[in-house]
Design a protein around this motif. Structure first.
Motif, PDB file in Angstrom:
ATOM      1  N   TRP A 185      76.786  31.357  65.651  1.00  0.00           N
ATOM      2  CA  TRP A 185      77.009  30.698  66.940  1.00  0.00           C
ATOM      3  C   TRP A 185      76.100  31.272  68.021  1.00  0.00           C
ATOM      4  O   TRP A 185      75.619  30.538  68.886  1.00  0.00           O
ATOM      5  N   GLN A 186      75.860  32.569  67.983  1.00  0.00           N
ATOM      6  CA  GLN A 186      75.010  33.173  69.003  1.00  0.00           C
ATOM      7  C   GLN A 186      73.614  32.563  68.994  1.00  0.00           C
ATOM      8  O   GLN A 186      73.062  32.207  70.035  1.00  0.00           O
ATOM      9  N   ALA A 187      73.026  32.429  67.818  1.00  0.00           N
ATOM     10  CA  ALA A 187      71.689  31.861  67.708  1.00  0.00           C
ATOM     11  C   ALA A 187      71.679  30.400  68.146  1.00  0.00           C
ATOM     12  O   ALA A 187      70.726  29.943  68.794  1.00  0.00           O
ATOM     13  N   ALA A 188      72.728  29.664  67.799  1.00  0.00           N
ATOM     14  CA  ALA A 188      72.804  28.257  68.208  1.00  0.00           C
ATOM     15  C   ALA A 188      72.905  28.130  69.726  1.00  0.00           C
ATOM     16  O   ALA A 188      72.275  27.265  70.341  1.00  0.00           O
ATOM     17  N   ARG A 189      73.695  29.012  70.346  1.00  0.00           N
ATOM     18  CA  ARG A 189      73.814  28.974  71.804  1.00  0.00           C
ATOM     19  C   ARG A 189      72.487  29.317  72.473  1.00  0.00           C
ATOM     20  O   ARG A 189      72.085  28.693  73.461  1.00  0.00           O
ATOM     21  N   LEU A 190      71.794  30.309  71.931  1.00  0.00           N
ATOM     22  CA  LEU A 190      70.525  30.715  72.524  1.00  0.00           C
ATOM     23  C   LEU A 190      69.471  29.623  72.395  1.00  0.00           C
ATOM     24  O   LEU A 190      68.626  29.448  73.288  1.00  0.00           O
ATOM     25  N   ALA A 191      69.496  28.864  71.314  1.00  0.00           N
ATOM     26  CA  ALA A 191      68.549  27.763  71.159  1.00  0.00           C
ATOM     27  C   ALA A 191      68.778  26.704  72.238  1.00  0.00           C
ATOM     28  O   ALA A 191      67.820  26.194  72.851  1.00  0.00           O
ATOM     29  N   ARG A 192      70.038  26.370  72.505  1.00  0.00           N
ATOM     30  CA  ARG A 192      70.336  25.391  73.562  1.00  0.00           C
ATOM     31  C   ARG A 192      70.001  25.981  74.931  1.00  0.00           C
ATOM     32  O   ARG A 192      69.496  25.267  75.823  1.00  0.00           O
ATOM     33  N   LEU A 193      70.227  27.265  75.117  1.00  0.00           N
ATOM     34  CA  LEU A 193      69.905  27.918  76.380  1.00  0.00           C
ATOM     35  C   LEU A 193      68.419  27.773  76.703  1.00  0.00           C
ATOM     36  O   LEU A 193      68.035  27.472  77.842  1.00  0.00           O
ATOM     37  N   ARG A 194      67.573  27.985  75.717  1.00  0.00           N
ATOM     38  CA  ARG A 194      66.129  27.879  75.962  1.00  0.00           C
ATOM     39  C   ARG A 194      65.731  26.449  76.342  1.00  0.00           C
ATOM     40  O   ARG A 194      64.815  26.244  77.144  1.00  0.00           O
ATOM     41  N   GLN A 195      66.409  25.474  75.782  1.00  0.00           N
ATOM     42  CA  GLN A 195      66.152  24.093  76.184  1.00  0.00           C
ATOM     43  C   GLN A 195      66.512  23.878  77.656  1.00  0.00           C
ATOM     44  O   GLN A 195      65.772  23.238  78.406  1.00  0.00           O
ATOM     45  N   LEU A 196      67.647  24.428  78.067  1.00  0.00           N
ATOM     46  CA  LEU A 196      68.073  24.271  79.453  1.00  0.00           C
ATOM     47  C   LEU A 196      67.127  24.966  80.420  1.00  0.00           C
ATOM     48  O   LEU A 196      66.872  24.463  81.524  1.00  0.00           O
ATOM     49  N   LEU A 197      66.606  26.119  80.029  1.00  0.00           N
ATOM     50  CA  LEU A 197      65.656  26.810  80.893  1.00  0.00           C
ATOM     51  C   LEU A 197      64.424  25.945  81.152  1.00  0.00           C
ATOM     52  O   LEU A 197      63.857  25.965  82.254  1.00  0.00           O
ATOM     53  N   ALA A 198      64.016  25.189  80.144  1.00  0.00           N
ATOM     54  CA  ALA A 198      62.862  24.311  80.311  1.00  0.00           C
ATOM     55  C   ALA A 198      63.205  23.080  81.157  1.00  0.00           C
ATOM     56  O   ALA A 198      62.326  22.518  81.824  1.00  0.00           O
TER      57      ALA A 198
END
Length: 382
Positions: free
Chosen positions: A131-144
């Motif tokens: 779950w941590q890796a999945a959350r971080l992947a979505r986080l990077r999308q939001l940063l962009a």
């Protein structure tokens, strides 16, 4: 459900509510009788324990020019830091966007949204990193997607550690002496932030880390984890491995049982992290008679009414709350055996560097003397 990013006006008067939490004497059998230990009740502070870190991280970023006035803050969370960031965002005037996952309790989702947070949920764990890796992947999308957005990166941000200087100062003022400090470890922030200042007061202070079974922080293999708030499937750079004298891994049944005993006999209780550190702190007080033992309860019980304190939840997840371990099983090294229940290890390993150290008996409480000599075979600790 996705809501628009709100733009709160800074309410700096909220900062006056930060910290200054009480210290309680815990005497509940956990599960055995013990002389008692002290618990810092961070759940009674505005925003919980992680509000200290959240305010510190946003202030530090603003001072360095990384966070512009009114810019959005984006972070991944399993819940507790989210509340802290909601507090910090309101106090300092920043909209907060959090990435959680579908394991996040419905009550916590609603609470975060009530505080004005925009909450994004990922619906499946990553093949590696969960779950941590999945959350971080979505986080990077939001940063962009969000211009000027700032990511505190709580696991690797030194301002996370710095935020707990106030916690250390409060504990030093509230305690006349301290021999053993027991800390849960997730991001590594509060253990790293308090141990240095407290060792300046009490150089022989012993630090015991408490991790979750299935967590990789101290070199165990990654496994799905039921408990939230402690443990990790990544290796946070904030963990001060060299500061720990030993580590314990605790399982969900043991933690939930301790939480329930706390609630029944001491009134104060909390969630997974609270149960885990309470179990270990009670054991430390029992095996070191005369030593002063303290720990930190990161939050209260309200979030966990549908999990830790719910019999149907316990049954659905196979948690046996009718029996309780009275002491940990000891292993000589983190890779010696997989911890599936309460396990203690006096060799603390940094998985990123491979460096390890054995327990430093120079920190052992004077009243109890040094720990027994290490054994080459697995044993149940006293």
């Amino acid at each position: 459900m996705t809501t628009a990013v709100l733009h709160p006006t800074a309410n700096r008067e909220l900062l006056g509510l930060l910290g200054r939490t009480p210290l309680a004497r815990i005497t509940a059998d956990l599960p055995c009788p013990h002389p008692g230990f002290w618990a810092k009740l961070e759940g009674l502070g505005a925003g919980g324990m992680k509000a200290r870190a959240a305010v510190s991280m946003l202030r530090g970023a603003a001072q360095r020019g990384e966070l512009r006035p009114g810019a959005p803050v984006v972070e991944s969370t399993s819940g507790t830091l989210g509340i802290g960031l909601a507090f910090a965002g309101q106090a300092l005037g920043h909209p907060v966007v959090l990435v959680g996952d579908t394991e996040l309790e419905p009550s916590m989702r609603q609470l975060l949204r009530t505080y004005g947070v925009r909450l994004e949920l990922v619906d499946r764990p990553a093949a590696e990193g969960g779950w941590q890796a999945a959350r971080l992947a979505r986080l990077r999308q939001l940063l962009a997607e969000l211009p000027g957005a700032y990511w505190p990166d709580q696991y690797n941000n030194p301002d996370n550690i710095a935020g707990y200087a106030s916690l250390a100062a409060e504990m030093a003022a509230q305690l006349d002496h301290l021999d053993v400090l027991v800390c849960s470890v997730g991001t590594g922030g509060h253990s790293a932030g308090v141990v240095g200042p407290l060792r300046r007061h009490w150089p022989r202070l012993r630090l015991i880390g408490v991790d979750a079974t299935g967590s990789t922080i101290f070199g165990q293999p990654a496994r799905p984890r039921l408990m939230r708030g402690l443990g990790s499937s990544i290796h946070p750079r904030n963990v001060a491995y060299q500061a720990f004298d030993e580590v314990h891994w605790v399982g969900p049944a043991e933690s939930a049982g301790a939480c329930r005993r706390l609630a029944r006999s001491n009134f104060v209780s909390g969630g997974w992290s609270t149960g885990a550190v309470a179990l270990v702190a009670a054991w430390a007080a029992r095996v070191h008679p005369g030593a002063v033992v303290a720990t930190v309860f990161p939050d209260g019980p309200q979030r966990y009414l549908g999990s830790v304190f719910d019999d149907d939840f316990a049954a659905a997840h196979g948690l046996d709350l009718t029996t309780a371990a009275t002491r940990p099983v000891e292993i000589p090294h983190p890779q010696a055996a997989e911890a599936t229940g309460w396990v203690r290890c006096r060799t603390v390993t940094d998985p990123l560097t491979g460096r390890h150290q054995e327990s430093r008996d120079r920190h052992a409480p004077a009243a109890a003397g040094p720990y027994p000599a290490r054994q080459d075979h697995f044993e149940e600790a006293p």
